[in-house]
Design an enzyme around this catalytic site. Sequence first.
Site, mmCIF file in Angstrom:
data_model
loop_
_atom_site.group_PDB
_atom_site.id
_atom_site.type_symbol
_atom_site.label_atom_id
_atom_site.label_comp_id
_atom_site.label_asym_id
_atom_site.label_seq_id
_atom_site.Cartn_x
_atom_site.Cartn_y
_atom_site.Cartn_z
ATOM 1 N N ARG A 125 -3.330 -1.594 5.010
ATOM 2 C CA ARG A 125 -4.081 -2.308 3.983
ATOM 3 C C ARG A 125 -3.342 -3.571 3.542
ATOM 4 N NH1 ARG A 125 -5.388 3.104 0.523
ATOM 5 N NH2 ARG A 125 -3.480 3.815 1.506
ATOM 6 N N CYS A 148 0.903 -1.154 0.000
ATOM 7 C CA CYS A 148 0.000 0.000 0.000
ATOM 8 C C CYS A 148 0.935 1.196 0.000
ATOM 9 C CB CYS A 148 -0.969 -0.028 1.174
ATOM 10 S SG CYS A 148 -0.269 -0.489 2.764
ATOM 11 N N SER A 149 0.871 2.059 1.005
ATOM 12 C CA SER A 149 1.835 3.162 1.063
ATOM 13 C C SER A 149 2.928 2.820 2.060
ATOM 14 C CB SER A 149 1.134 4.459 1.455
ATOM 15 O OG SER A 149 2.044 5.533 1.418
ATOM 16 N N ALA A 150 2.536 2.579 3.326
ATOM 17 C CA ALA A 150 3.532 2.192 4.334
ATOM 18 C C ALA A 150 3.756 0.687 4.348
ATOM 19 C CB ALA A 150 3.076 2.651 5.719
#
EC number: 3.1.3.48
Length: 358
Positions: A295, A289-291
Amino acid sequence: NEEKKHGSQDLLDLDPVPQTPVFDITDTRTEADSATLTVTPVGLQERRGSNVSLTLDMCTPGCTEPYGYGAQLSPRDQSAQEYLRQGTHVLTPAQLHSRAMDDQALQAEFYETPMNFVDPKEYNYPGLVRKNRYKTILPSEHTTHTADVLRVQGYDDEEQAYIATQGPTVNTVGDFWRMVWQERCPIIVMITNLEEKNEKCAEYWPEDAVTHEGIEITVVSVTQEDDYSLRVFTLKHDREERSLRQYWYTSWPDQKTPDKAPPLLELVQEVERAREEAPPSSGPTIVHCSAGIGRTGCFIATSILCKQLRTEGVVDILRTTCQLRLDRGGMIQTCEQYQFVHHVLSLYEKQLSHTSEE
């Protein structure tokens, strides 16, 4: 109005804090009235829905995200490790359905479970800040990649079934493609938009073709489904050619409530099918996801737990969460995400029993 904004905050991602002076919020109430917060400008302590504090050191470069909601940034102490090694709560189908609706019990279980974040002070990797999107989410000690990456076992201790990682940054696109090739990854699952109020992930793939680290990446096809787009790539390196599928799931970030379980379940099942069709020599599925903890943790946990439900007829969501966090701190990042995983599994069990009745 500020409080309302926090309440409807994206269920499956947390907003990064802006690069401005940070404050110590010392109020510990669940739904604190922002007007009554006692604020002193020292480091950031965020307590939202929990009396466990999170301290972020913001002195050095690099962006940070607040991992509140019971998150704990501290050295990996023995008691936390012990808890995570022993945590278990087996649920039969009937228990799973009632548990999924019991917000209070799930909150209590979630906040009791240690986050197990790594203390940034334990690390002295060269180029760490440059390579990592969030400097409070760091690679595990046993990873071979400098950028934030972790191998995760699948169901029944299936070796390195997944690689959980941050969304590539402009500085790590080359590293990312080298990893895809080196690990023989057949599938990438991307669960973030490129921007959600700010940059979440670099667009690391080409429109047509590009070469990174001597790997030629060519787009073969792009298919738009309701909740995700599927890109099929050909990768070429040293006269060897491989196929790669990228599932880009765009409908997750905007979900504010856990009533959208079907699209996630469909994606998990579609990725499982693609996985079965991949060559036997294929390596792990990459999930980001981003980090690479919120998610990403939900997707990997759901995938593992669907297999457990099919195979054993029961699920142990707590145990899977604990095992993921032993390897990578913060996996399944918020209480809402924890509840959401229960909703998805409850839905899946109903599908399974409906099919077997037919």
